[in-house]
Design a protein around this motif. Structure first.
Motif, mmCIF file in Angstrom:
data_model
loop_
_atom_site.group_PDB
_atom_site.id
_atom_site.type_symbol
_atom_site.label_atom_id
_atom_site.label_comp_id
_atom_site.label_asym_id
_atom_site.label_seq_id
_atom_site.Cartn_x
_atom_site.Cartn_y
_atom_site.Cartn_z
ATOM 1 N N ARG A 154 1.130 -0.491 7.590
ATOM 2 C CA ARG A 154 1.727 -1.327 6.542
ATOM 3 C C ARG A 154 1.708 -0.605 5.200
ATOM 4 N N THR A 155 2.889 -0.451 4.588
ATOM 5 C CA THR A 155 2.965 0.236 3.297
ATOM 6 C C THR A 155 3.519 -0.708 2.233
ATOM 7 N N VAL A 156 3.240 -0.381 0.990
ATOM 8 C CA VAL A 156 3.738 -1.167 -0.135
ATOM 9 C C VAL A 156 4.097 -0.217 -1.266
ATOM 10 N N GLY A 157 5.122 -0.599 -2.054
ATOM 11 C CA GLY A 157 5.449 0.170 -3.256
ATOM 12 C C GLY A 157 6.258 1.424 -3.001
ATOM 13 N N ILE A 158 6.876 1.545 -1.833
ATOM 14 C CA ILE A 158 7.777 2.671 -1.575
ATOM 15 C C ILE A 158 8.935 2.176 -0.710
ATOM 16 N N GLY A 159 10.173 2.490 -1.112
ATOM 17 C CA GLY A 159 11.358 2.001 -0.413
ATOM 18 C C GLY A 159 11.554 2.692 0.925
ATOM 19 N N GLU A 160 12.326 2.011 1.791
ATOM 20 C CA GLU A 160 12.530 2.506 3.156
ATOM 21 C C GLU A 160 13.070 3.937 3.164
ATOM 22 N N SER A 161 14.088 4.215 2.330
ATOM 23 C CA SER A 161 14.736 5.525 2.402
ATOM 24 C C SER A 161 13.798 6.634 1.901
ATOM 25 N N PHE A 162 13.020 6.328 0.845
ATOM 26 C CA PHE A 162 12.079 7.323 0.323
ATOM 27 C C PHE A 162 10.987 7.595 1.351
ATOM 28 N N LEU A 163 10.534 6.526 1.981
ATOM 29 C CA LEU A 163 9.537 6.641 3.036
ATOM 30 C C LEU A 163 10.086 7.528 4.155
ATOM 31 N N ALA A 164 11.330 7.262 4.562
ATOM 32 C CA ALA A 164 11.956 8.013 5.664
ATOM 33 C C ALA A 164 12.043 9.500 5.315
ATOM 34 N N LEU B 161 10.312 -1.531 9.523
ATOM 35 C CA LEU B 161 10.463 -2.978 9.394
ATOM 36 C C LEU B 161 10.257 -3.360 7.932
ATOM 37 N N PRO B 162 11.352 -3.426 7.156
ATOM 38 C CA PRO B 162 11.199 -3.773 5.743
ATOM 39 C C PRO B 162 10.917 -5.263 5.596
ATOM 40 N N SER B 163 10.037 -5.585 4.652
ATOM 41 C CA SER B 163 9.816 -6.992 4.323
ATOM 42 C C SER B 163 9.610 -7.053 2.819
ATOM 43 N N PHE B 164 9.330 -8.235 2.285
ATOM 44 C CA PHE B 164 9.230 -8.356 0.837
ATOM 45 C C PHE B 164 8.198 -7.393 0.272
ATOM 46 N N GLY B 165 8.673 -6.439 -0.537
ATOM 47 C CA GLY B 165 7.769 -5.570 -1.270
ATOM 48 C C GLY B 165 7.133 -4.463 -0.452
ATOM 49 N N GLY B 166 7.315 -4.483 0.854
ATOM 50 C CA GLY B 166 6.671 -3.466 1.666
ATOM 51 C C GLY B 166 7.516 -3.076 2.864
ATOM 52 N N VAL B 167 7.152 -1.959 3.480
ATOM 53 C CA VAL B 167 7.815 -1.529 4.706
ATOM 54 C C VAL B 167 6.734 -1.298 5.753
#
Lengths: 424, 424
Positions: free
Chosen positions: A187-197, A216-222
């Motif tokens: 579970r991550t927070v504070g980083i967008g899906e594309s940046f994470l990828a 699995l993006p959700s509110f505020g986290g991926v």
């Protein structure tokens, strides 16, 4: 690996066809069945009419090994699932003593006598195995028929989910012995899906064929979900742990937990480990941060309370925010959020204070401070840190995102506090 | 009455079956079709496999007048809806000049050249009528076949909804001239489905054949949905109002609203109409009541704030609950809830104060006060009323039910206040 087990999910109820209620059940069931290695091949919704239910049962019987029905088990006239199952299986409703004892006790606990209508809930098709529903009055049912398994569950999501998790899913696993599918969720927070990828691309490309990655993006986290398929459970777990250990250094500061670990549970645990007390001052989130932290059982050991200062008067009177701060900088300002976070520490005598103040929308925005402008802060004995959030135009989304971000700010501060301790 | 027009909605895509995405399309389509008098008789989800799509098309053809498909229209390899429609209708994909001109312009506007992949989006089954999609690159399609209408739409909710609203729904109305279907929803609180059913049984049995009743239970409340079918809209509305007027006296004190009216919106409106301010003291609900009331935009006009007194210290210091009250009767007692409700009025200078205190669980229960024992109160300038709730063992459910019940207690008190006013 065993041949793939096919399942169909059938929801019963006019209210779903007519769009009157949101069907959250089938998505949840689809996820859970997929997780235990069962292949969902069709989902259907039919109305509260016997012919429609009989038709879908006949079709599903030809296509699937597992047929899961939800809904139509209520005690009222429009609920006809049980009667229709009897027609389909050419059997009849019989009184189930365990079901009767259970439903009687259910109403006794609530100080109510059993009505005739509720008594009907203890009648099941003669060929059905009674599955106790500890979360409501409609029983779960398990029916084996011509090599298929039929499961009938109440449509109330809370009851359905508990019945599935505690009774049906384990039973399906034991009965069908599907291939082993293991998951590891980061579970991550504070980083967008594309940046994470982008950051984990090389690691992702190097994953073996039997381990798949899903974002699995959700509110505020991926959430990163690793799914491994095979037949040696211990080996799969080992492989998942190894892959997770590889990726962690790349995203460490964004990872707040694993599996089902919600951020409120993580900070609740950290507070108790460090024996720190928390007070919350909420303006634009209106109580949502407090409601989220109190989802954690036993959190009262470290969460002492909150002041929801929706009006400026409450900010001044209860939190000690200075009137001139509000006059000079406004309620949505760094100066005010600092006084709120430090003020709630004083007001509630806690070691930690967190605060939110902003324009959640839809109204209240200005050119200088548009809707979505939100300040958050965390005050500790050492220092007070603030963040400015620039969110979107949607009220509920802003409230949920702000809650996630202020809890994450708290998490970061608790982390640095415990690091200071261990470094001393 | 015109014979009822039957529709089936089919979503195509593995990601829905596996629970990876939430399907919001079918609920929306169900609502819209119902509102124009089309009867949705089945919803189905199948995967991105030709045989699965061909099978559901063949079935739906036998059952429905309208078959609406969403998804599988993208330009990538896994999107096979168009090719599969060609196989089903025994035709082939042909270049549609209007579609080509549109998709070319679509990319020109974005300063991009048309790729071969995007060019494929201009190919439609030879028997399809092109429906321009101004919101994306995948066209809508309308196919008349053996007296049925097949509609194929992209799965992207934003594109699907716009295509339905602006092109498909008007066209369906003109084509089928469906009967009128009207709904009347009565929202109740504080009475279980079965007790409600018993109380209105005679009324329900007396409903005419063209008016159907459904019970829609949710946390703490049950919605009664009356559905009338006919062809005279005004007459149906009249009949629904008449039936609603008949049942109201039987359940009056439980009815808090109609249609989409949530209880927090109802009390928010009542507070503003009576120009009263509200303060909230929450213990076991931990901020959930405040978070619920602040869902209502503009509620800041009457909601001034809350004190979440999770610890007894906060009850004493912030709410002015007397220590001896806590010592003698405990935090979960009628004496304490009264001091909390009256205390928050004083602390926040509001006319109304509501309060919750109880054992939400899972821990903290005793023989005398088991989990689910919860006190609620409402203090007004006139008086303070209390209720004792005996709920179940589940924390989240208890918090949600308590929120519903305390807002309903507030509603009842606001009602009696306004009655007093009008009687003066």
């Amino acid at each position: 690996m065993a041949a793939s087990i096919r399942a169909e999910v059938i929801t019963i109820g006019d209210e779903i066809l007519f769009g009157q209620i949101t069907d959250t059940n089938t998505q949840w069931i689809g996820t859970e069945l997929t997780n235990i290695g069962v292949r969902v091949t069709r989902k259907s919704s039919v109305g509260d009419q016997a012919d429609a239910i009989l038709a879908i049962l006949t079709e599903a019987h030809q296509r699937a090994d597992i047929i899961i029905l939800t809904g139509g088990l209520g005690p009222t006239k429009d609920d006809i699932t049980k009667q229709t199952l009897c027609r389909y299986f050419n059997t009849e409703l019989v009184l189930n003593e365990r079901a009767l004892a259970f439903v009687t006790a259910f109403f006794e606990r609530r100080g109510r006598a059993l009505t005739d209508i509720n008594r009907t809930q203890a009648f099941l098709p003669a060929n059905a195995t009674y599955i106790e529903n500890n979360w409501g009055t409609a029983p779960g049912m398990w029916i084996g028929h011509e090599g298929r398994v039929y499961v009938s569950l109440p449509g109330v999501p809370f009851e359905m989910k508990n019945l599935m998790s505690h009774a049906i899913l384990p039973r399906l696993k034991a009965h069908f012995n599907p291939p082993v599918i293991k998951h590891k969720i980061i579970r991550t927070v504070g980083i967008g899906e594309s940046f994470l990828a982008e950051r984990i691309e090389a690691w992702e490309d190097a994953l073996p064929a039997h381990i798949r990655l899903a974002y699995l993006p959700s509110f505020g986290g991926v959430k990163l979900r690793l799914t491994a398929t095979g037949n040696d459970e211990a080996l799969l777990d080992q492989q998942l742990e190894a892959r997770a250990a590889e990726v962690l250094p790349l995203i460490e500061k964004h990872v707040y937990g694993y599996g089902d670990d919600e951020i409120e549970a993580v900070v609740g645990r950290m507070l108790q480990e460090q024996n720190l007390s928390l007070g919350i001052a909420e303006s634009c989130t209106g109580g949502h941060v407090s409601a989220t932290i109190t989802k954690v059982p036993g959190v009262s050991a470290c969460f002492w309370g909150s002041i929801v200062s929706y009006s400026n008067m409450v900010k001044v009177k209860q939190l000690g925010v200075r009137q001139e701060t509000l006059d000079n900088f406004g309620a949505v300002s760094e100066q005010t959020i600092i006084e709120m976070a430090e003020g709630v520490r004083r007001a509630l005598d806690t070691e930690i204070g967190i605060a939110t103040s902003g324009i959640a929308g839809p109204g209240g925005g200005t050119d200088e401070k548009p809707v979505g402008t939100i300040w958050i802060a965390c005050a500790t004995p050492q220092r007070t840190v603030t963040r400015l959030l620039k969110l979107g135009p949607y009220r509920e989304q802003n409230i949920q995102l702000t809650t996630m971000y202020v809890l994450n700010l708290l998490r970061e501060e608790l982390l640095s506090l415990s690091n200071k301790r261990t470094n001393q």
